[in-house]
Design a protein around this motif. Structure first.
Motif, PDB file in Angstrom:
ATOM      1  N   ALA A  71       0.774  -1.112  -0.170  1.00 43.71           N
ATOM      2  CA  ALA A  71      -0.064   0.094   0.062  1.00 43.71           C
ATOM      3  C   ALA A  71       0.728   1.343   0.026  1.00 43.71           C
ATOM      4  O   ALA A  71       0.368   2.295  -0.254  1.00 43.71           O
ATOM      5  N   ASP A  72       2.110   1.120   0.302  1.00 44.26           N
ATOM      6  CA  ASP A  72       2.968   2.490   0.653  1.00 44.26           C
ATOM      7  C   ASP A  72       3.845   2.509  -0.554  1.00 44.26           C
ATOM      8  O   ASP A  72       4.685   3.480  -0.656  1.00 44.26           O
ATOM      9  N   ALA A  73       3.655   1.604  -1.557  1.00 42.16           N
ATOM     10  CA  ALA A  73       4.698   1.644  -2.783  1.00 42.16           C
ATOM     11  C   ALA A  73       4.715   2.771  -3.496  1.00 42.16           C
ATOM     12  O   ALA A  73       5.963   3.301  -3.759  1.00 42.16           O
ATOM     13  N   PRO A  74       3.584   3.567  -3.778  1.00 43.44           N
ATOM     14  CA  PRO A  74       3.674   4.867  -4.643  1.00 43.44           C
ATOM     15  C   PRO A  74       4.526   5.870  -3.900  1.00 43.44           C
ATOM     16  O   PRO A  74       5.360   6.577  -4.452  1.00 43.44           O
TER      17      PRO A  74
ATOM     18  N   PHE B 109      14.562   0.515 -13.288  1.00 39.81           N
ATOM     19  CA  PHE B 109      13.525  -0.113 -12.892  1.00 39.81           C
ATOM     20  C   PHE B 109      13.228  -1.175 -14.086  1.00 39.81           C
ATOM     21  O   PHE B 109      13.384  -1.045 -15.128  1.00 39.81           O
ATOM     22  N   THR B 110      12.815  -2.344 -13.371  1.00 35.88           N
ATOM     23  CA  THR B 110      12.275  -3.655 -14.183  1.00 35.88           C
ATOM     24  C   THR B 110      11.068  -4.168 -13.616  1.00 35.88           C
ATOM     25  O   THR B 110      11.145  -4.068 -12.267  1.00 35.88           O
ATOM     26  N   GLY B 111      10.278  -4.165 -14.667  1.00 38.00           N
ATOM     27  CA  GLY B 111       8.469  -4.481 -14.164  1.00 38.00           C
ATOM     28  C   GLY B 111       7.801  -4.255 -15.185  1.00 38.00           C
ATOM     29  O   GLY B 111       7.899  -4.298 -16.367  1.00 38.00           O
ATOM     30  N   SER B 112       6.475  -3.924 -14.795  1.00 40.55           N
ATOM     31  CA  SER B 112       5.440  -3.881 -15.526  1.00 40.55           C
ATOM     32  C   SER B 112       5.277  -2.412 -16.478  1.00 40.55           C
ATOM     33  O   SER B 112       5.782  -1.553 -15.884  1.00 40.55           O
TER      34      SER B 112
ATOM     35  N   ILE C 121       4.823   5.226 -14.411  1.00 45.95           N
ATOM     36  CA  ILE C 121       4.687   5.871 -13.418  1.00 45.95           C
ATOM     37  C   ILE C 121       6.176   6.441 -13.128  1.00 45.95           C
ATOM     38  O   ILE C 121       6.467   7.313 -12.767  1.00 45.95           O
ATOM     39  N   VAL C 122       7.068   5.456 -12.889  1.00 45.90           N
ATOM     40  CA  VAL C 122       8.480   5.579 -12.523  1.00 45.90           C
ATOM     41  C   VAL C 122       9.079   6.606 -13.878  1.00 45.90           C
ATOM     42  O   VAL C 122       9.885   7.301 -13.298  1.00 45.90           O
ATOM     43  N   GLY C 123       8.758   6.307 -15.177  1.00 49.46           N
ATOM     44  CA  GLY C 123       9.315   7.287 -16.102  1.00 49.46           C
ATOM     45  C   GLY C 123       8.779   8.869 -15.847  1.00 49.46           C
ATOM     46  O   GLY C 123       9.475   9.554 -15.965  1.00 49.46           O
ATOM     47  N   ARG C 124       7.399   8.844 -15.401  1.00 49.14           N
ATOM     48  CA  ARG C 124       7.014  10.325 -15.214  1.00 49.14           C
ATOM     49  C   ARG C 124       7.652  11.091 -13.867  1.00 49.14           C
ATOM     50  O   ARG C 124       8.073  12.133 -14.112  1.00 49.14           O
ATOM     51  N   LEU C 125       7.894  10.141 -13.041  1.00 51.53           N
ATOM     52  CA  LEU C 125       8.522  10.626 -11.708  1.00 51.53           C
ATOM     53  C   LEU C 125       9.965  11.024 -11.993  1.00 51.53           C
ATOM     54  O   LEU C 125      10.430  12.010 -11.645  1.00 51.53           O
ATOM     55  N   ALA C 126      10.607  10.082 -12.727  1.00 55.19           N
ATOM     56  CA  ALA C 126      12.108  10.319 -12.973  1.00 55.19           C
ATOM     57  C   ALA C 126      12.212  11.690 -14.051  1.00 55.19           C
ATOM     58  O   ALA C 126      13.167  12.686 -13.805  1.00 55.19           O
ATOM     59  N   GLY C 127      11.287  11.874 -14.800  1.00 60.14           N
ATOM     60  CA  GLY C 127      11.201  13.101 -15.680  1.00 60.14           C
ATOM     61  C   GLY C 127      10.856  14.426 -14.910  1.00 60.14           C
ATOM     62  O   GLY C 127      11.426  15.441 -14.776  1.00 60.14           O
ATOM     63  N   GLN C 128       9.908  14.059 -13.967  1.00 55.37           N
ATOM     64  CA  GLN C 128       9.644  15.318 -13.037  1.00 55.37           C
ATOM     65  C   GLN C 128      10.846  15.788 -12.113  1.00 55.37           C
ATOM     66  O   GLN C 128      10.996  16.943 -11.998  1.00 55.37           O
ATOM     67  N   TYR C 129      11.559  14.712 -11.552  1.00 57.84           N
ATOM     68  CA  TYR C 129      12.822  15.020 -10.878  1.00 57.84           C
ATOM     69  C   TYR C 129      14.065  15.117 -11.579  1.00 57.84           C
ATOM     70  O   TYR C 129      15.267  15.389 -11.031  1.00 57.84           O
ATOM     71  N   LEU C 130      13.946  14.928 -12.899  1.00 61.62           N
ATOM     72  CA  LEU C 130      15.239  15.038 -13.660  1.00 61.62           C
ATOM     73  C   LEU C 130      16.123  14.091 -13.403  1.00 61.62           C
ATOM     74  O   LEU C 130      17.252  14.540 -13.096  1.00 61.62           O
TER      75      LEU C 130
END
Length: 486
Positions: free
Chosen positions: A216-219, A236-239, A245-254
C-alpha cells in the motif's frame, strides 16, 4: 570471513549502512508463500524517513567506494559470485517458499546471476575516458567519465536473482553506491539475499542498502526514492503500467532512468522451420516459470503449411509437463506469484473463450495461486488476451499464410521486447530479424534466451534506455569535458 545464513520463515530488517534494522515506525509487512498462503517472512514496512536514511548512507559511502581501486571493486564482486554459488541450495529453498518458483527456475536464477556478476564485474576495468581532437594548439582535450553517485534499483520478483544482479552489478563495478527496493512479493530473493552476500564478500557498509515496503505504501516509497536529492540514477524492471509511473517521476525530478518493461513476445515458425525443435522450444519458452518471465513467448505464429504438425507436437510437450508439485525438481508449471495473478490469467482465458477462442488443452478456473497450463487457438483482436501481456501459463497459437503476414502480426503490438524466428535458411532468418520491431531477435532459439555478455532492452512500450554493449557503463557514469593547456 564469517558468512551469514538467510533462512526462513523469520523476520528480516532493512539493510542500511551495513546493519539490519526495523523501520523507524516499527511497522512490518508480510511476505506470503504463494502455494500455501502462509506467512513466510515479515519485513519492515519502510516510510520516507527510512528511505532518507538509506540514501543518506549510500551517499556517505559513495566517495570512499568511488575512490576504491577498480581491481579491488572487481575482486569483491567476484568474491560475491563465489559465495552466491556456494549458497545455491539455500537460495533455491527460499525462492520456492517466497515466489513458488520451481527448483529448476530457482537454480537457473543463481546460475545466470553468478555468470552476470562475474562478467559485469569486469566493467570496473573499462576505460574511464578518451582523448578528443582539438584545434587549440598545445591543448589536451579529454572526455572523462566518473561514477554518478547513488543508484536506486527497483527490482521485480519473477527472476529475482537474475534481475537484482543485473540491476546493481555494473553500478557497483564503476564506483556507484546503490539502494535496492525489492519486490513486495520477494523481498529476500530480489534484494536482501544478494545484499547480504555482497556484505559477506567484503563490500563496505553503506555501499549496498535495501529498503522494503508494504504494498500500500509503494507509490510513496518509490517517489521518495526517485525524488531524493542524492539519487543520481534510477533503474526499474517491471510492468509497463508501473514503468510509466516511474518514467513520469524520473522526468519530474530530472533523474536519468532505465526502464525494462513488459512484452508481448512472438515466436514465428516459418514454412521451412525444424518443426520438432520449434515445438519443443516454444513450449519451454511459454511455460518455464509458469510463463512469468518478461521474455516468455506470448504469441506463437505458425505458417499454415506446418501448423497441424506443429500444433500436435507442441501439445505433446505441454501434456508432458509436470504441474503443481513444487516438491518435485521436475515440475515445470507451478503456482503463480499469488491468487490475484492466477485469477487475472483465468479471466483472460474466460474472456477469450466467451468470444470464440478454442481451448486445445487445459483451461478452467484458477485454484488459489495455481492456473493449469492452457493452450488456445482462434484468438482475435477483440479479445483481451490478444493485446495484454499474459504473464501466466497460457499459450496462444496463430496461423498465417506467409512470412509477411507473420511479421505483420508479430509487430502488431505496442510492445517490443523479444522475438524469435524458426527457419532452416539463415539468410531468411536475418532478413526477418531486420523487420521485427523488438529489442532482441533470436533465430532458431527461444525468446527467453539470455546471455550475460549481450545487451538487454526493449523498444516501444517495452521500455527505453538499455544495457548496451558496455552493459550500462555510460548510463551509470557522468562524462565531463576536461582541458589542459600546456
Amino acid at each position: 570471513m564469517t558468512s551469514s545464513t538467510i533462512a526462513g520463515p523469520t523476520a528480516r530488517g532493512l539493510l542500511i549502512n551495513g546493519t539490519e534494522q526495523p523501520a523507524v515506525s516499527g511497522r512490518t509487512t508480510e511476505d506470503r508463500n504463494p502455494a500455501t498462503g502462509d506467512v513466510y517472512v515479515t519485513v519492515p514496512a519502510a516510510a520516507t524517513t527510512d528511505v532518507d536514511a538509506a540514501i543518506t548512507a549510500a551517499s556517505a559511502a559513495f566517495p570512499g567506494w568511488a575512490a576504491t581501486a577498480p581491481s579491488k571493486r572487481r575482486d569483491l564482486l567476484e568474491r560475491a559470485a563465489d559465495l552466491l554459488q556456494q549458497r545455491t541450495d539455500e537460495f533455491a529453498e527460499i525462492m520456492r517458499n517466497e515466489t513458488a518458483g520451481t527448483d529448476r527456475w530457482a537454480r537457473f536464477n543463481i546460475e545466470l546471476g553468478v555468470k552476470q556478476i562475474r562478467h559485469l564485474a569486469t566493467m570496473a576495468a573499462e576505460p574511464t575516458g578518451k582523448l578528443l581532437a582539438t584545434d587549440v594548439p598545445g591543448q589536451w582535450s579529454m572526455a572523462v567519465r566518473s561514477p554518478a553517485g547513488v543508484v536506486v534499483s527497483i527490482v521485480p520478483w519473477n527472476g529475482p536473482m537474475i534481475l537484482c544482479a543485473r540491476a546493481i552489478t555494473v553500478a557497483l563495478a564503476v564506483g556507484n553506491t546503490v539502494v535496492i527496493r525489492p519486490s513486495e512479493d520477494a523481498p529476500i530473493t530480489s534484494g536482501l539475499f544478494l545484499a547480504q552476500v555482497l556484505k559477506d564478500a567484503g563490500i563496505p557498509d553503506g555501499v549496498v542498502n535495501v529498503v522494503t515496503n508494504d504494498r500500500a505504501d509503494a507509490p510513496e516509497i518509490i517517489e521518495a526514492l526517485i525524488a531524493h536529492p542524492a539519487t543520481r540514477r534510477v533503474n526499474f524492471t517491471g510492468s509497463t503500467t508501473v514503468g510509466r509511473i516511474v518514467g513520469r517521476l524520473a522526468g519530474q525530478y530530472l533523474k536519468p532512468v532505465i526502464l525494462e518493461l513488459g512484452g508481448k513476445n512472438p515466436i514465428l515458425v516459418l514454412d521451412d522451420a525444424d518443426v520438432d525443435k520449434a515445438a519443443e522450444q516454444s513450449a519451454f519458452a511459454r511455460f518455464f516459470n509458469a510463463g512469468q518471465i518478461c521474455l516468455s513467448v506470448d504469441r506463437i505464429i505458425v505458417d499454415d503449411s506446418v501448423a497441424a504438425e506443429f500444433t500436435a507436437k507442441f501439445l505433446d510437450h505441454v501434456r508432458s509437463f509436470p504441474q503443481g508439485d513444487l516438491s518435485s525438481p521436475d515440475t515445470v508449471v507451478g503456482p503463480l506469484i499469488n491468487a490475484r495473478a492466477a485469477a487475472r490469467v483465468a479471466d483472460l482465458v474466460s474472456d477469450a473463450v466467451a468470444k470464440g477462442a478454442q481451448v486445445l488443452f487445459g483451461g478452467g478456473p484458477a485454484d488459489g495461486a495455481f492456473h493449469p497450463a492452457t493452450v488456445l487457438t482462434g484468438v482475435t483482436p477483440d479479445m483481451r488476451i490478444h493485446h495484454e501481456e499474459i504473464f501466466g501459463p497460457v499459450a496462444v497459437l496463430y496461423t498465417v499464410g506467409s512470412a509477411d503476414e507473420a511479421v505483420a502480426l508479430a509487430n502488431d503490438t505496442e510492445y517490443g521486447l523479444s522475438s524469435a524466428v524458426y527457419t532452416r535458411n539463415g539468410a531468411r532468418g536475418l532478413e526477418i530479424a531486420r523487420q521485427l520491431q523488438h529489442g532482441s531477435v533470436h533465430i532458431n532459439t527461444v525468446t527467453v534466451a539470455d546471455d550475460p555478455e549481450a545487451p538487454v532492452g526493449g523498444v516501444k512500450d517495452s521500455g527505453y534506455g538499455h544495457f548496451g554493449s558496455e552493459w550500462g557503463v555510460g548510463f551509470f557514469t557522468d562524462t565531463r569535458w576536461v582541458t589542459l593547456l600546456s
